[in-house]
Design a protein around this motif. Sequence first.
Motif, PDB file in Angstrom:
ATOM      1  N   THR A  13       0.869  -1.179   0.000  1.00 12.25           N
ATOM      2  CA  THR A  13       0.000   0.000   0.000  1.00 12.25           C
ATOM      3  C   THR A  13       0.907   1.231   0.000  1.00 12.25           C
ATOM      4  N   ARG A  14       1.109   1.752  -1.176  1.00 13.08           N
ATOM      5  CA  ARG A  14       2.103   2.808  -1.412  1.00 13.08           C
ATOM      6  C   ARG A  14       1.438   4.163  -1.572  1.00 13.08           C
ATOM      7  N   ALA A  15       2.272   5.197  -1.548  1.00 14.57           N
ATOM      8  CA  ALA A  15       1.822   6.535  -1.945  1.00 14.57           C
ATOM      9  C   ALA A  15       1.644   6.512  -3.465  1.00 14.57           C
ATOM     10  N   VAL A  16       0.409   6.597  -3.924  1.00 15.77           N
ATOM     11  CA  VAL A  16       0.149   6.532  -5.371  1.00 15.77           C
ATOM     12  C   VAL A  16      -0.206   7.933  -5.862  1.00 15.77           C
ATOM     13  N   ARG A  17       0.590   8.434  -6.794  1.00 18.52           N
ATOM     14  CA  ARG A  17       0.335   9.772  -7.339  1.00 18.52           C
ATOM     15  C   ARG A  17       0.281   9.719  -8.860  1.00 18.52           C
ATOM     16  N   ASN A  18       1.311   9.067  -9.455  1.00 18.62           N
ATOM     17  CA  ASN A  18       1.400   9.060 -10.919  1.00 18.62           C
ATOM     18  C   ASN A  18       0.522   7.996 -11.553  1.00 18.62           C
ATOM     19  N   ILE A  67      -5.532  25.661  -3.689  1.00 19.87           N
ATOM     20  CA  ILE A  67      -4.908  25.919  -2.381  1.00 19.87           C
ATOM     21  C   ILE A  67      -3.693  25.017  -2.211  1.00 19.87           C
ATOM     22  N   TYR A  68      -3.875  23.737  -2.538  1.00 21.57           N
ATOM     23  CA  TYR A  68      -2.786  22.751  -2.417  1.00 21.57           C
ATOM     24  C   TYR A  68      -1.598  23.179  -3.279  1.00 21.57           C
ATOM     25  N   HIS A  69      -1.886  23.604  -4.499  1.00 17.57           N
ATOM     26  CA  HIS A  69      -0.841  24.032  -5.435  1.00 17.57           C
ATOM     27  C   HIS A  69      -0.094  25.233  -4.879  1.00 17.57           C
ATOM     28  N   ARG A  90      12.604  11.247  -6.613  1.00 18.65           N
ATOM     29  CA  ARG A  90      11.376  10.715  -7.232  1.00 18.65           C
ATOM     30  C   ARG A  90      10.153  11.077  -6.405  1.00 18.65           C
ATOM     31  N   VAL A  91      10.273  10.983  -5.077  1.00 19.91           N
ATOM     32  CA  VAL A  91       9.142  11.321  -4.195  1.00 19.91           C
ATOM     33  C   VAL A  91       8.740  12.778  -4.407  1.00 19.91           C
ATOM     34  N   TYR A  92       9.741  13.684  -4.396  1.00 21.48           N
ATOM     35  CA  TYR A  92       9.422  15.111  -4.562  1.00 21.48           C
ATOM     36  C   TYR A  92       8.843  15.393  -5.944  1.00 21.48           C
ATOM     37  N   GLY A  94       7.159  13.313  -7.814  1.00 23.91           N
ATOM     38  CA  GLY A  94       5.786  12.782  -7.828  1.00 23.91           C
ATOM     39  C   GLY A  94       4.847  13.706  -7.064  1.00 23.91           C
ATOM     40  N   ALA A  95       5.330  14.197  -5.920  1.00 27.40           N
ATOM     41  CA  ALA A  95       4.502  15.091  -5.105  1.00 27.40           C
ATOM     42  C   ALA A  95       4.237  16.396  -5.859  1.00 27.40           C
ATOM     43  N   GLN A  96       5.256  16.857  -6.581  1.00 33.88           N
ATOM     44  CA  GLN A  96       5.077  18.093  -7.356  1.00 33.88           C
ATOM     45  C   GLN A  96       4.056  17.854  -8.479  1.00 33.88           C
ATOM     46  N   ALA A  97       4.147  16.695  -9.131  1.00 33.54           N
ATOM     47  CA  ALA A  97       3.209  16.387 -10.215  1.00 33.54           C
ATOM     48  C   ALA A  97       1.768  16.350  -9.693  1.00 33.54           C
ATOM     49  N   LEU A  98       1.600  15.869  -8.466  1.00 33.86           N
ATOM     50  CA  LEU A  98       0.252  15.815  -7.888  1.00 33.86           C
ATOM     51  C   LEU A  98      -0.333  17.211  -7.698  1.00 33.86           C
ATOM     52  N   THR A  99       0.523  18.191  -7.438  1.00 33.12           N
ATOM     53  CA  THR A  99      -0.005  19.559  -7.278  1.00 33.12           C
ATOM     54  C   THR A  99      -0.651  20.041  -8.584  1.00 33.12           C
ATOM     55  N   SER A 150      -4.306   5.962  -3.255  1.00 33.07           N
ATOM     56  CA  SER A 150      -4.295   7.337  -2.761  1.00 33.07           C
ATOM     57  C   SER A 150      -2.917   7.620  -2.211  1.00 33.07           C
ATOM     58  N   VAL A 151      -2.781   8.750  -1.566  1.00 31.17           N
ATOM     59  CA  VAL A 151      -1.545   9.087  -0.880  1.00 31.17           C
ATOM     60  C   VAL A 151      -1.932   9.950   0.317  1.00 31.17           C
ATOM     61  N   TRP A 152      -1.271   9.700   1.411  1.00 34.42           N
ATOM     62  CA  TRP A 152      -1.526  10.519   2.618  1.00 34.42           C
ATOM     63  C   TRP A 152      -0.940  11.896   2.351  1.00 34.42           C
ATOM     64  N   THR A 153      -1.706  12.943   2.331  1.00 34.46           N
ATOM     65  CA  THR A 153      -1.128  14.285   2.169  1.00 34.46           C
ATOM     66  C   THR A 153      -1.592  15.208   3.304  1.00 34.46           C
ATOM     67  N   THR A 154      -0.723  16.169   3.605  1.00 41.39           N
ATOM     68  CA  THR A 154      -1.054  17.138   4.665  1.00 41.39           C
ATOM     69  C   THR A 154      -0.830  18.586   4.195  1.00 41.39           C
ATOM     70  N   MET A 155      -0.350  18.700   2.964  1.00 37.83           N
ATOM     71  CA  MET A 155       0.060  20.015   2.440  1.00 37.83           C
ATOM     72  C   MET A 155      -0.999  21.119   2.628  1.00 37.83           C
ATOM     73  N   HIS A 156      -2.258  20.788   2.366  1.00 37.58           N
ATOM     74  CA  HIS A 156      -3.290  21.837   2.388  1.00 37.58           C
ATOM     75  C   HIS A 156      -3.512  22.394   3.795  1.00 37.58           C
ATOM     76  N   PRO A 191       6.806  -3.792  -2.485  1.00 39.29           N
ATOM     77  CA  PRO A 191       7.268  -3.280  -1.190  1.00 39.29           C
ATOM     78  C   PRO A 191       8.359  -2.234  -1.396  1.00 39.29           C
ATOM     79  N   ALA A 192       8.398  -1.242  -0.523  1.00 42.40           N
ATOM     80  CA  ALA A 192       9.452  -0.220  -0.589  1.00 42.40           C
ATOM     81  C   ALA A 192      10.693  -0.735   0.125  1.00 42.40           C
ATOM     82  N   LYS A 193      11.817  -0.114  -0.211  1.00 42.07           N
ATOM     83  CA  LYS A 193      13.067  -0.453   0.475  1.00 42.07           C
ATOM     84  C   LYS A 193      13.062   0.197   1.856  1.00 42.07           C
ATOM     85  N   ARG A 194      13.252  -0.581   2.870  1.00 46.93           N
ATOM     86  CA  ARG A 194      13.320  -0.059   4.242  1.00 46.93           C
ATOM     87  C   ARG A 194      14.519  -0.697   4.938  1.00 46.93           C
ATOM     88  N   PRO A 195      15.071  -0.033   5.952  1.00 45.90           N
ATOM     89  CA  PRO A 195      16.196  -0.652   6.671  1.00 45.90           C
ATOM     90  C   PRO A 195      15.710  -1.871   7.449  1.00 45.90           C
TER      91      PRO A 195
HETATM   92  C1  LIG Z   1       2.111  12.630   7.573  1.00 46.20           C
HETATM   93  C2  LIG Z   1       2.383  12.502   6.109  1.00 46.20           C
HETATM   94  C3  LIG Z   1       2.255  13.612   5.301  1.00 46.20           C
HETATM   95  C4  LIG Z   1       2.457  13.516   3.929  1.00 46.20           C
HETATM   96  N1  LIG Z   1       2.232  14.605   3.142  1.00 46.20           N
HETATM   97  C5  LIG Z   1       2.321  14.490   1.813  1.00 46.20           C
HETATM   98  C6  LIG Z   1       1.937  15.580   0.979  1.00 46.20           C
HETATM   99  O1  LIG Z   1       1.507  16.638   1.448  1.00 46.20           O
HETATM  100  N2  LIG Z   1       2.030  15.411  -0.368  1.00 46.20           N
HETATM  101  C7  LIG Z   1       2.452  14.232  -0.933  1.00 46.20           C
HETATM  102  O2  LIG Z   1       2.484  14.119  -2.165  1.00 46.20           O
HETATM  103  N3  LIG Z   1       2.833  13.173  -0.161  1.00 46.20           N
HETATM  104  C8  LIG Z   1       2.742  13.276   1.184  1.00 46.20           C
HETATM  105  N4  LIG Z   1       3.056  12.189   1.977  1.00 46.20           N
HETATM  106  C9  LIG Z   1       3.465  10.903   1.367  1.00 46.20           C
HETATM  107  C10 LIG Z   1       4.925  10.565   1.585  1.00 46.20           C
HETATM  108  O3  LIG Z   1       5.734  11.351   0.739  1.00 46.20           O
HETATM  109  C11 LIG Z   1       5.140   9.068   1.290  1.00 46.20           C
HETATM  110  O4  LIG Z   1       4.372   8.294   2.172  1.00 46.20           O
HETATM  111  C12 LIG Z   1       6.595   8.678   1.421  1.00 46.20           C
HETATM  112  O5  LIG Z   1       7.348   9.283   0.427  1.00 46.20           O
HETATM  113  C13 LIG Z   1       6.836   7.196   1.348  1.00 46.20           C
HETATM  114  O6  LIG Z   1       6.265   6.629   0.203  1.00 46.20           O
HETATM  115  P1  LIG Z   1       5.465   5.262   0.364  1.00 46.20           P
HETATM  116  O7  LIG Z   1       4.285   5.606   1.236  1.00 46.20           O
HETATM  117  O8  LIG Z   1       5.042   4.839  -1.002  1.00 46.20           O
HETATM  118  O9  LIG Z   1       6.389   4.295   1.010  1.00 46.20           O
HETATM  119  C14 LIG Z   1       2.838  12.273   3.351  1.00 46.20           C
HETATM  120  C15 LIG Z   1       2.976  11.142   4.174  1.00 46.20           C
HETATM  121  C16 LIG Z   1       2.724  11.250   5.535  1.00 46.20           C
HETATM  122  C17 LIG Z   1       2.839  10.014   6.397  1.00 46.20           C
END
Ligand SMILES: Cc1cc2nc3c(=O)[nH]c(=O)nc-3n(C[C@H](O)[C@H](O)[C@H](O)COP(=O)(O)O)c2cc1C
Length: 213
Positions: A13-18, A67-69, A90-92, A94-99, A150-156, A191-195
């Motif tokens: 269950t990953r952060a899905v944006r793209n 607002i998010y953008h 890549r994370v940044y 992807g996050a930028q593309a979501l905006t 989906s992806v957990w976001t808090t930006m807004h 699965p993501a790479k984790r320690p």
């Molecule tokens: C509290 C929290 C806030 C986050 N805020 C954002 C966000 O505002 N925008 C975004 O694109 N991703 C956001 N993320 C997603 C993380 O970037 C993402 O979970 C992390 O890079 C790891 O990727 P993975 O969940 O696929 O392992 C957030 C994740 C958490 C847990």
Amino acid sequence: MDIATVDELLTTTRAVRNRLDLDRPVGREVILECIRLAMQAPTASNAQDWRWLVITDAGKRAAIADIYHSVGAEYLAYAAKEASDPQTRRVYAGAQALTETLARVPVHVIPCLDNRIDNSNLLTAASAWASIIPAGWSFLLALRSRGLGSVWTTMHLAREREVAELLGIPDTATQAALFPVAYTIGTDFRPAKRPPAETITYWDAWGHPVGER
Ligand SMILES: Cc1cc2nc3c(=O)[nH]c(=O)nc-3n(C[C@H](O)[C@H](O)[C@H](O)COP(=O)(O)O)c2cc1C
């Protein structure tokens, strides 16, 4: 329990944006089904004070996306350019593309607590946040089990009040996140790479990871 399936759900269950399918409609029932599952999550004192705001109205999604953008686009573009390790870059990116695409994601879900969180006291803050965050994560797991992502976001939340006004959220409630929800393009997440857990786990006292023993 089918452990293999449960483990697959928990590890993929990953952060899905793209890979959010912006063109496939999402029905009301599947969202409610995932909320029903999420409502099995724990709450402090069994308060069950979750509230779920589901936004499908195109005008409201566009306003939230604006607002998010405004909060994130510039910062994320800069961070994507500056990051030295490829995974973080890549994370940044992807996050930028979501905006840019957020308005077109068919469903926005804002998990809320019908309470105002007092962040000045650790006990009350931890209890309150942990009364909505586990439910939010269960919701994302439930989405994944049904082919959505989906992806957990808090930006807004940097402009929380404006989103609250747009949606009529009272100032006695707390927004915890914003989930852009859609069917995923393909369901083959890895699965993501984790320690190793041993490097971050202490036993009986802080300080010596179990892997060092
Ligand atoms: C509290 C929290 C806030 C986050 N805020 C954002 C966000 O505002 N925008 C975004 O694109 N991703 C956001 N993320 C997603 C993380 O970037 C993402 O979970 C992390 O890079 C790891 O990727 P993975 O969940 O696929 O392992 C957030 C994740 C958490 C847990």
